[in-house]
Scaffold this motif. Structure first.
Motif, mmCIF file in Angstrom:
data_model
loop_
_atom_site.group_PDB
_atom_site.id
_atom_site.type_symbol
_atom_site.label_atom_id
_atom_site.label_comp_id
_atom_site.label_asym_id
_atom_site.label_seq_id
_atom_site.Cartn_x
_atom_site.Cartn_y
_atom_site.Cartn_z
ATOM 1 N N LEU A 267 -6.328 -0.957 -8.800
ATOM 2 C CA LEU A 267 -6.492 -1.048 -7.354
ATOM 3 C C LEU A 267 -7.053 0.273 -6.850
ATOM 4 C CD1 LEU A 267 -3.163 -2.850 -6.368
ATOM 5 C CD2 LEU A 267 -5.452 -3.859 -6.544
ATOM 6 N N SER A 268 -8.290 0.264 -6.485
ATOM 7 C CA SER A 268 -8.943 1.479 -6.002
ATOM 8 C C SER A 268 -8.401 1.857 -4.632
ATOM 9 C CB SER A 268 -10.458 1.261 -5.925
ATOM 10 O OG SER A 268 -11.078 2.369 -5.318
ATOM 11 N N ARG A 269 -8.286 3.142 -4.393
ATOM 12 C CA ARG A 269 -7.811 3.627 -3.103
ATOM 13 C C ARG A 269 -8.934 4.302 -2.317
ATOM 14 N NH1 ARG A 269 -1.749 6.022 -4.404
ATOM 15 N NH2 ARG A 269 -1.164 4.374 -5.871
ATOM 16 N N ALA A 270 -10.132 4.102 -2.722
ATOM 17 C CA ALA A 270 -11.262 4.749 -2.063
ATOM 18 C C ALA A 270 -11.679 3.952 -0.843
ATOM 19 C CB ALA A 270 -12.438 4.873 -3.030
ATOM 20 N N GLY A 271 -12.100 4.636 0.194
ATOM 21 C CA GLY A 271 -12.587 3.985 1.398
ATOM 22 C C GLY A 271 -11.525 3.855 2.470
ATOM 23 N N ALA A 272 -12.007 3.553 3.706
ATOM 24 C CA ALA A 272 -11.068 3.407 4.827
ATOM 25 C C ALA A 272 -10.177 2.188 4.652
ATOM 26 C CB ALA A 272 -11.850 3.324 6.145
ATOM 27 N N PHE A 273 -10.739 1.110 4.055
ATOM 28 C CA PHE A 273 -9.946 -0.103 3.821
ATOM 29 C C PHE A 273 -10.090 -0.462 2.352
ATOM 30 C CE2 PHE A 273 -9.021 -4.696 4.143
ATOM 31 C CZ PHE A 273 -7.781 -4.587 4.740
ATOM 32 N N SER A 274 -9.305 0.263 1.559
ATOM 33 C CA SER A 274 -9.398 0.147 0.108
ATOM 34 C C SER A 274 -8.740 -1.133 -0.380
ATOM 35 C CB SER A 274 -8.731 1.356 -0.546
ATOM 36 O OG SER A 274 -7.346 1.353 -0.238
ATOM 37 N N PRO A 275 -9.012 -1.572 -1.621
ATOM 38 C CA PRO A 275 -8.311 -2.716 -2.219
ATOM 39 C C PRO A 275 -6.800 -2.517 -2.244
ATOM 40 C CG PRO A 275 -10.262 -2.211 -3.486
ATOM 41 C CD PRO A 275 -10.124 -1.109 -2.477
ATOM 42 N N PHE A 276 -6.375 -1.277 -2.433
ATOM 43 C CA PHE A 276 -4.926 -1.024 -2.429
ATOM 44 C C PHE A 276 -4.332 -1.308 -1.053
ATOM 45 C CE2 PHE A 276 -1.392 1.877 -1.587
ATOM 46 C CZ PHE A 276 -0.533 1.543 -2.617
ATOM 47 N N ALA A 277 -5.026 -0.847 0.013
ATOM 48 C CA ALA A 277 -4.532 -1.094 1.370
ATOM 49 C C ALA A 277 -4.519 -2.589 1.673
ATOM 50 C CB ALA A 277 -5.395 -0.340 2.379
ATOM 51 N N ALA A 278 -5.552 -3.307 1.196
ATOM 52 C CA ALA A 278 -5.588 -4.755 1.432
ATOM 53 C C ALA A 278 -4.431 -5.452 0.720
ATOM 54 C CB ALA A 278 -6.937 -5.309 0.948
ATOM 55 N N TYR A 279 -4.136 -5.009 -0.503
ATOM 56 C CA TYR A 279 -3.029 -5.605 -1.250
ATOM 57 C C TYR A 279 -1.696 -5.363 -0.546
ATOM 58 C CZ TYR A 279 0.271 -6.475 -5.030
ATOM 59 O OH TYR A 279 1.326 -6.922 -5.782
ATOM 60 N N MET A 280 -1.487 -4.150 -0.028
ATOM 61 C CA MET A 280 -0.241 -3.842 0.674
ATOM 62 C C MET A 280 -0.103 -4.665 1.965
ATOM 63 S SD MET A 280 1.562 -1.802 -1.069
ATOM 64 C CE MET A 280 0.988 -2.059 -2.748
ATOM 65 N N LEU A 281 -1.233 -4.813 2.692
ATOM 66 C CA LEU A 281 -1.186 -5.641 3.909
ATOM 67 C C LEU A 281 -0.899 -7.103 3.572
ATOM 68 C CD1 LEU A 281 -4.147 -4.182 6.002
ATOM 69 C CD2 LEU A 281 -1.686 -3.929 6.426
ATOM 70 N N LEU A 282 -1.433 -7.566 2.442
ATOM 71 C CA LEU A 282 -1.142 -8.939 2.010
ATOM 72 C C LEU A 282 0.341 -9.115 1.707
ATOM 73 C CD1 LEU A 282 -2.127 -11.744 1.221
ATOM 74 C CD2 LEU A 282 -2.593 -10.856 -1.081
ATOM 75 N N GLN A 283 0.950 -8.116 1.057
ATOM 76 C CA GLN A 283 2.382 -8.177 0.785
ATOM 77 C C GLN A 283 3.185 -8.216 2.082
ATOM 78 O OE1 GLN A 283 3.894 -8.442 -2.305
ATOM 79 N NE2 GLN A 283 1.777 -8.761 -2.979
ATOM 80 N N LEU A 284 2.749 -7.401 3.040
ATOM 81 C CA LEU A 284 3.457 -7.370 4.320
ATOM 82 C C LEU A 284 3.341 -8.714 5.041
ATOM 83 C CD1 LEU A 284 5.019 -5.587 6.331
ATOM 84 C CD2 LEU A 284 2.816 -4.937 7.329
#
Length: 458
Positions: A171-188
């Protein structure tokens, strides 16, 4: 039971009190507890969830999805503590939900290799609190505490993952809306839908149960009201028949007594007059039997307008009694020795058969009372006044000799029956002594166009 009233039987009143106590709209209503079958199904469901959780754990452990899973015995113990309490979920919903939530958190923290069945168990526990907890305030607090605790745990997990010095390279954390951030928002979002659904479905189940209880309560209330109405109808019919029997028997027997007494006194001095008096006794007895046959014929009415045992003629004769037969009633009273004067004032109007019968019976009872209490030598005035929108019957006597005849014992029900008859037609009734001496009975009934087609139930 007071005069003219109808009493509801004790069991009906008791059932009504019990039904009112179950009103779902009153404060403090509680959903009825689960049945024995429901508890057995809960136990079976909890056992199936435990077996499914153990199977899921074995498969995940074998797949190697978890790098450092909890020990097997500890995992089985925690899964048992997560699923088996659901056997009591409808009996102790809040306690079960707290236990399942706490054990679920421990299992996630200790890396128990199972999440599917554990999430189902937590969902069921939260749902049951909303659907079965008797205290709605406790249900809200318990669910609120569990949801708050789970979201705090989720935020802590998100924070730890975001600050992990050795992040997951998948899960890349690069960028303002990284795949990691998207995954965490999906969990939420998943957890919001998960806990929101458990809360909503539980609350909806409670409301649906209350609606069903409300429908059942109203059905029972209608049944109780129907039983009470039937009891009142039976009591009213009993009162009506009692009035008819009293008026028919009291009048004719009193008349027979007067004529028999006259015949006894004239038997040795004037045989012709004694025979005439005995003839009146015979006629009165025949009419009494005829009216009694009519009343009994109504009791045996087959419901299609026909009667049995040859009582149809007697029933029709009883139904023909009314103000138009008042002349015959006055004539018979004169034959019995009363000085009766009959007067009709105003233009006669069409009167409902039942009202006409009631006025006839009132006049009959008033003449009987005058003969019993004022004596055969009394002067009696019978007046029918046709007024604007009403008809008034007045029967008064001058007191006579004041010597009570004592031929027929008084039951005290004559005036009660008159008052009930007048009340049934929405009229007014007066009865009492006159200042100059004597007694007066006055009944006034309204003339209602809507009642002119009524059948005579007399």
């Amino acid at each position: 039971m007071t005069e003219g009233s109808v009493s509801v039987v004790g069991p009906v009143r008791t059932n009504l009190v019990q039904v009112l106590a179950e009103d779902p709209d009153v404060a403090g209503w509680q959903r009825p507890g689960p049945t024995a079958d429901g508890l057995r199904w809960d136990a079976l469901g909890a056992g199936c969830l435990f077996v499914g959780a153990v199977l899921s754990m074995v498969l995940l452990r074998t797949s190697g999805f978890y790098e450092d899973p909890a020990a097997g015995w500890l995992s089985v113990l925690l899964l048992a503590a997560t699923t088996l309490p659901l056997a009591l979920r409808r009996r102790y919903p809040s306690a079960v939900a707290l236990v399942v939530a706490v054990v679920f958190g421990f299992g996630q923290g200790l890396s128990v290799p199972e999440s599917l069945v554990s999430n189902i168990a937590l969902f069921m526990a939260l749902y049951t609190v909303g659907a079965w907890e008797t205290s709605r305030s406790r249900a809200a607090w318990v669910r609120g505490a569990v949801v708050l605790g789970m979201f705090v745990w989720l935020l802590v997990a998100i924070y730890r993952s975001s600050t992990d010095p050795d992040p997951d390279e998948a899960l890349s954390r690069a960028g303002a809306f990284s795949p990691f951030a998207a995954y965490m928002l999906l969990q939420l979002l998943t957890n919001v839908l998960y806990f929101g659904g458990a809360w909503w479905f539980g609350e909806h189940a409670w409301v649906a149960a209350r609606d069903r209880a409300r429908t059942a309560w109203r059905t029972r209330l209608l049944q109780v009201e129907r039983v009470r109405a039937e009891a009142q109808a039976v009591a009213l019919e009993r009162l009506r028949l009692a009035r008819e029997l009293h008026d028919a028997v009291a009048h004719h027997v009193s008349l027979m007594g007067v004529q028999a007494a006259a015949a006894r006194m004239l038997l040795t001095s004037d045989a012709d007059r004694a025979a005439d008096a005995l003839g009146h006794v015979e006629d009165a007895a025949r009419e009494a039997v005829h009216e009694l046959h009519g009343i009994l014929g109504m009791l045996r009415d087959g419901g299609d307008g026909t009667t049995v045992d040859g009582d149809a003629d007697a029933t029709r004769a009883l139904g023909s009694l009314g103000l138009d037969r008042l002349d015959d009633l006055v004539r018979k009273a004169r034959d019995a020795g009363l000085d009766v004067h009959h007067e009709v004032v105003g233009e006669p109007a069409r009167l409902a058969p039942l009202a006409s019968l009631n006025l006839y019976r009132i006049a009959q009872e008033a003449l009987t009372n005058a003969r019993k209490h004022a004596g055969t030598g009394a002067r009696v005035d019978v007046r029918v006044r046709w007024l604007a929108g009403a008809v008034e019957l007045e029967v008064s006597d001058d007191g006579g000799s004041g010597r009570r005849q004592g031929l027929v014992p008084s039951t005290g029900m004559g005036l009660v029956g008159m008052r009930e008859r007048v009340a049934a037609d929405g009229g007014t009734f007066e009865a009492g002594p006159l200042r100059r001496g004597g007694f007066v009975v006055r009944a006034r009934l309204p003339l209602r166009a809507g009642r002119t087609d009524e059948g005579n139930d007399g």
